[in-house]
Design a protein around this motif. Structure first.
Motif, PDB file in Angstrom:
ATOM      1  N   TYR A 170       0.817  -1.205   0.000  1.00 35.06           N
ATOM      2  CA  TYR A 170       0.000   0.000   0.000  1.00 35.06           C
ATOM      3  C   TYR A 170       0.857   1.265   0.000  1.00 35.06           C
ATOM      4  N   SER A 171       0.343   2.295  -0.672  1.00 30.59           N
ATOM      5  CA  SER A 171       0.964   3.613  -0.638  1.00 30.59           C
ATOM      6  C   SER A 171       0.973   4.140   0.792  1.00 30.59           C
ATOM      7  N   LYS A 172       1.918   5.033   1.078  1.00 27.27           N
ATOM      8  CA  LYS A 172       1.977   5.649   2.407  1.00 27.27           C
ATOM      9  C   LYS A 172       0.719   6.449   2.708  1.00 27.27           C
ATOM     10  N   SER A 173       0.037   6.922   1.652  1.00 29.32           N
ATOM     11  CA  SER A 173      -1.186   7.709   1.840  1.00 29.32           C
ATOM     12  C   SER A 173      -2.429   6.907   1.463  1.00 29.32           C
ATOM     13  N   ALA A 174      -2.318   5.591   1.459  1.00 32.10           N
ATOM     14  CA  ALA A 174      -3.425   4.734   1.013  1.00 32.10           C
ATOM     15  C   ALA A 174      -4.615   4.801   1.959  1.00 32.10           C
ATOM     16  N   VAL A 175      -5.784   4.496   1.394  1.00 33.14           N
ATOM     17  CA  VAL A 175      -7.017   4.348   2.165  1.00 33.14           C
ATOM     18  C   VAL A 175      -7.532   2.934   1.943  1.00 33.14           C
ATOM     19  N   LEU A 176      -7.796   2.229   3.027  1.00 36.77           N
ATOM     20  CA  LEU A 176      -8.374   0.889   2.983  1.00 36.77           C
ATOM     21  C   LEU A 176      -9.750   0.932   3.635  1.00 36.77           C
ATOM     22  N   LEU A 177     -10.781   0.553   2.854  1.00 40.27           N
ATOM     23  CA  LEU A 177     -12.134   0.382   3.387  1.00 40.27           C
ATOM     24  C   LEU A 177     -12.380  -1.121   3.411  1.00 40.27           C
ATOM     25  N   PRO A 178     -12.111  -1.783   4.539  1.00 41.57           N
ATOM     26  CA  PRO A 178     -11.979  -3.244   4.551  1.00 41.57           C
ATOM     27  C   PRO A 178     -13.299  -3.996   4.621  1.00 41.57           C
ATOM     28  N   THR A 179     -13.186  -5.306   4.379  1.00 39.68           N
ATOM     29  CA  THR A 179     -14.358  -6.180   4.314  1.00 39.68           C
ATOM     30  C   THR A 179     -14.999  -6.379   5.680  1.00 39.68           C
ATOM     31  N   VAL A 180     -14.187  -6.653   6.689  1.00 44.44           N
ATOM     32  CA  VAL A 180     -14.731  -7.079   7.979  1.00 44.44           C
ATOM     33  C   VAL A 180     -14.410  -6.090   9.090  1.00 44.44           C
ATOM     34  N   SER A 181     -14.431  -4.805   8.758  1.00 42.90           N
ATOM     35  CA  SER A 181     -14.264  -3.750   9.761  1.00 42.90           C
ATOM     36  C   SER A 181     -15.022  -2.523   9.289  1.00 42.90           C
ATOM     37  N   ASN A 182     -15.654  -1.815  10.224  1.00 45.49           N
ATOM     38  CA  ASN A 182     -16.378  -0.597   9.890  1.00 45.49           C
ATOM     39  C   ASN A 182     -15.485   0.640   9.917  1.00 45.49           C
ATOM     40  N   VAL A 183     -14.207   0.467  10.263  1.00 42.86           N
ATOM     41  CA  VAL A 183     -13.296   1.591  10.455  1.00 42.86           C
ATOM     42  C   VAL A 183     -12.435   1.794   9.207  1.00 42.86           C
TER      43      VAL A 183
ATOM     44  N   HIS B  20     -11.076  -0.854  -1.599  1.00 45.63           N
ATOM     45  CA  HIS B  20     -12.399  -0.980  -0.995  1.00 45.63           C
ATOM     46  C   HIS B  20     -12.875  -2.414  -1.175  1.00 45.63           C
ATOM     47  N   SER B  21     -13.466  -2.980  -0.133  1.00 45.96           N
ATOM     48  CA  SER B  21     -13.978  -4.349  -0.193  1.00 45.96           C
ATOM     49  C   SER B  21     -15.241  -4.435   0.648  1.00 45.96           C
ATOM     50  N   SER B  22     -16.313  -4.972   0.054  1.00 42.65           N
ATOM     51  CA  SER B  22     -17.575  -5.104   0.798  1.00 42.65           C
ATOM     52  C   SER B  22     -18.218  -6.440   0.479  1.00 42.65           C
ATOM     53  N   MET B  23     -18.745  -7.085   1.512  1.00 41.30           N
ATOM     54  CA  MET B  23     -19.359  -8.389   1.346  1.00 41.30           C
ATOM     55  C   MET B  23     -20.572  -8.301   0.439  1.00 41.30           C
ATOM     56  N   MET B  24     -20.821  -9.373  -0.315  1.00 41.83           N
ATOM     57  CA  MET B  24     -22.026  -9.455  -1.125  1.00 41.83           C
ATOM     58  C   MET B  24     -23.244  -9.462  -0.211  1.00 41.83           C
ATOM     59  N   PRO B  25     -24.377  -8.912  -0.661  1.00 44.69           N
ATOM     60  CA  PRO B  25     -25.559  -8.846   0.211  1.00 44.69           C
ATOM     61  C   PRO B  25     -25.980 -10.192   0.779  1.00 44.69           C
ATOM     62  N   GLU B  26     -25.884 -11.265  -0.016  1.00 41.52           N
ATOM     63  CA  GLU B  26     -26.311 -12.573   0.488  1.00 41.52           C
ATOM     64  C   GLU B  26     -25.382 -13.067   1.591  1.00 41.52           C
ATOM     65  N   ASP B  27     -24.064 -12.734   1.488  1.00 39.89           N
ATOM     66  CA  ASP B  27     -23.129 -13.105   2.547  1.00 39.89           C
ATOM     67  C   ASP B  27     -23.370 -12.272   3.801  1.00 39.89           C
ATOM     68  N   MET B  28     -23.738 -10.985   3.617  1.00 44.12           N
ATOM     69  CA  MET B  28     -24.026 -10.139   4.778  1.00 44.12           C
ATOM     70  C   MET B  28     -25.238 -10.635   5.534  1.00 44.12           C
ATOM     71  N   SER B  29     -26.261 -11.125   4.799  1.00 44.73           N
ATOM     72  CA  SER B  29     -27.461 -11.607   5.480  1.00 44.73           C
ATOM     73  C   SER B  29     -27.176 -12.880   6.256  1.00 44.73           C
ATOM     74  N   ARG B  30     -26.250 -13.696   5.744  1.00 44.49           N
ATOM     75  CA  ARG B  30     -25.897 -14.922   6.479  1.00 44.49           C
ATOM     76  C   ARG B  30     -25.058 -14.616   7.694  1.00 44.49           C
ATOM     77  N   ALA B  31     -24.298 -13.473   7.614  1.00 42.55           N
ATOM     78  CA  ALA B  31     -23.385 -13.143   8.705  1.00 42.55           C
ATOM     79  C   ALA B  31     -24.107 -12.595   9.918  1.00 42.55           C
ATOM     80  N   HIS B  32     -25.366 -12.135   9.737  1.00 41.42           N
ATOM     81  CA  HIS B  32     -26.105 -11.491  10.857  1.00 41.42           C
ATOM     82  C   HIS B  32     -27.158 -12.418  11.413  1.00 41.42           C
TER      83      HIS B  32
END
Length: 240
Positions: free
Chosen positions: A142-155, A228-240
């Motif tokens: 990653y770049s020193k100024s990179a932004v990560l919007l991760p799969t399994v974290s809201n931060v 940026h990484s976000s779970m597919m809606p069907e995976d999110m519904s199974r996760a909750h």
């Protein structure tokens, strides 16, 4: 195309050349929801997404929401993520701007060519670093100024320390990535790789997600500027 801005938002404003992340869904003219809600990242002004998203996102601030009645000519031919739409269908498109970041570029450098295979190799390099189980080696992608919007974290992770912290925890799941579908868009000393990938985790669990990698040329090396990484809606519904 007329639109209504229902929340003014705050923070960074979307403009050409910036990486934006939006949440999107569509209703038909009768008000029935006809698409899943999905998240997409793209660089404004480079034709990487449907024209409607370009028009609606431009000038928005983070946290802002807009909706508009959109004719097919603003949707097609790019309908990434918009499953459920019919040909020649006018829709009410709803978007929310989740994130807006500058793309780090060295204006003194000439444009460097990169092939699609080399872009695929960049993902393979990142995926191989996961197998080392060393969060620092992953973060070196990653770049020193990179932004990560991760799969399994809201931060959002906006520096190397925060990115490394995320991978310290994620690597405990022994993830192995696989690209299922990809779309590559080239720019000057920048390339965007977006699509779908699947992670196999410890115990045989499979998680499918949408992804966006934006790579920039930094000190002669291709590094990740925005991920940026976000779970597919069907995976999110199974996760909750």
């Amino acid at each position: 195309m007329k639109f209504e801005e229902v929340v003014s938002g705050s923070g960074a404003q979307a403009a050409e050349g910036k990486v934006v992340t939006v949440r999107v869904h569509a209703h038909n003219l009768s008000g029935r929801k006809i698409t899943d809600c999905y998240v997409e990242s793209f660089v404004l002004g480079q034709g990487q997404t449907m024209p409607a998203l370009e028009l609606l996102s431009n000038g928005m601030q983070v946290g802002g929401k807009r909706h508009a009645q959109v004719s097919p000519r603003y949707l097609y031919p790019n309908l990434t993520g918009m499953k459920g739409l019919l040909p020649n269908q006018t829709v009410i498109l709803h978007i929310e701007l989740l994130d807006c970041q500058n793309v780090a570029m060295d204006s003194q450098m000439q444009c460097t060519l990169i092939t699609e295979q080399e872009v695929a190799d960049l993902f393979d390099r990142w995926n191989a670093s996961l197998q080392t189980k060393d969060a620092r080696k992953v973060t070196d992608n990653y770049s020193k100024s990179a932004v990560l919007l991760p799969t399994v974290s809201n931060v959002p992770r906006t520096n190397h320390g925060a990115i490394e912290d995320y991978f310290e925890h994620f690597l405990m799941k022994n993830p192995v990535g696989r690209i299922d579908e990809r779309h590559i868009h080239m720019g000057c000393n920048m390339v965007q790789d977006t699509g779908l990938y699947t992670f196999t985790l410890e115990g045989g669990q499979h998680v499918q997600a949408r992804y966006s990698f934006i790579y920039v040329l930094e000190n002669g090396h291709w590094v990740i500027s925005h991920h940026h990484s976000s779970m597919m809606p069907e995976d999110m519904s199974r996760a909750h």
